[in-house]
Design a protein around this motif. Sequence first.
Motif: not given
Length: 404
Positions: A129-138, A198-201, A205-208, A242-252
């Motif tokens: 779980a700790i490793e997964n937390l670091d992966d999400h934040l990275q 700044i948040l949008a930019r 860049s990190v998601a899509s 939200v459907n696209r993000a669910e398929a890619e396992e990301k957060i919009p």
Amino acid sequence: MADLDTSESAMEEESQTETAAPSISNFSSKLRAMVRIRRKYQVMKKRRAELGGELPRSGLLPRPTGPEIFTFDQLPVSGGSPRKRKKKKRNRVMFPNDGRRYLPAKERSRAKNCLFLLSIIVCVQVYNAIENLDDHLQRYDLEGLEKTLKREVFGQREAAESILELLSDYLSTYVHNKPLVISINGPSGVGKSHLGRILARHFRSVASEELVLQYFMLHHCPLEENAPHCAQELATRISDMVNRAEAEEKIPVFIFDEVEFMHSPLLEYLQGFFRANQTNEYLNAVYVLISNIGQAEITKFVLQNSSSNDSLGKQKLTQELGRQVKRSLVHYHPLWADTDVVPMWLLEKSHVMECFLDEMTREGFYPDTSHIERLAAEISYYTAGNREYSRNGCKQVVGKVNLL
């Protein structure tokens, strides 16, 4: 010599008995033999007593006066009360040095093995779980976002830290029970829209590009009669993202600017997306609401607490200001009941000078300090104690730099 005398006396006695033998002829020969044996035994016993010094040389052995019978009666002790018997100490049982002591064998419970195995499984799960937390934040590179905010946002350190803390807690995991809703409020010119850009930019860049929506109310839906159609269009767009993000396992990420101009149908639709009782894909989302609602409360609070210089005191004041602004927002619309309010303070004169320096550097002008001070002096300020707060923040900076 004593032994010879005794032996002679014994012989004389025997001779005397032999002379007296005719007088007892009546007895049988067996009885005479018994008498002789008895006398010899007494003589031998007397001789042994004299040799041992226990009895005097003359006289016979004392005959017992009573029956020699063993009893448990205690002998009378002369001179007082009877003595107490001493208790004998019991000797401790000692094991031999070269021996081994064998304790009784205990049966080992199988439950201990199961408990040990369960502990190992829990430790492995916690580590994963700790490793997964670091992966999400990275994945979302919040460290890079922090550096960008420190470099490009002036005079809003407490607000930037609050936003980073909320994003870090939410983006560290993928599964949530409610969406994250951040409400950024402040007076005009303090950097709200700049922070939203700044948040949008960063998240583009990190998601899509498809997972970030930046919605300007006066641009996308300026007319109130188009509010129902805008609400339907916005709902469709949010569902697709939200459907696209669910398929890619990301957060919009959804950023709504100029919310103070948002019409009631749009507010009602957004309030439905903020609730917790939804499907999973709608729960994993970040909403950012930017408005100047509550700017009067923020201006009054900042001017009254302008004497707070240390960062710790200003952080506590920011939290208290957030609670006051949230009460004002909930009174405006129930939409803000489930939001985390981040207020932005008024900008001081030093912060306005930093805005001039940054804008002049972008436009290619030489950053002359005297020139920047002259431009900053042309802006109107609130005066509270020994501090000056800009009435319009850095909103006039771009226009004045363009006139150079």
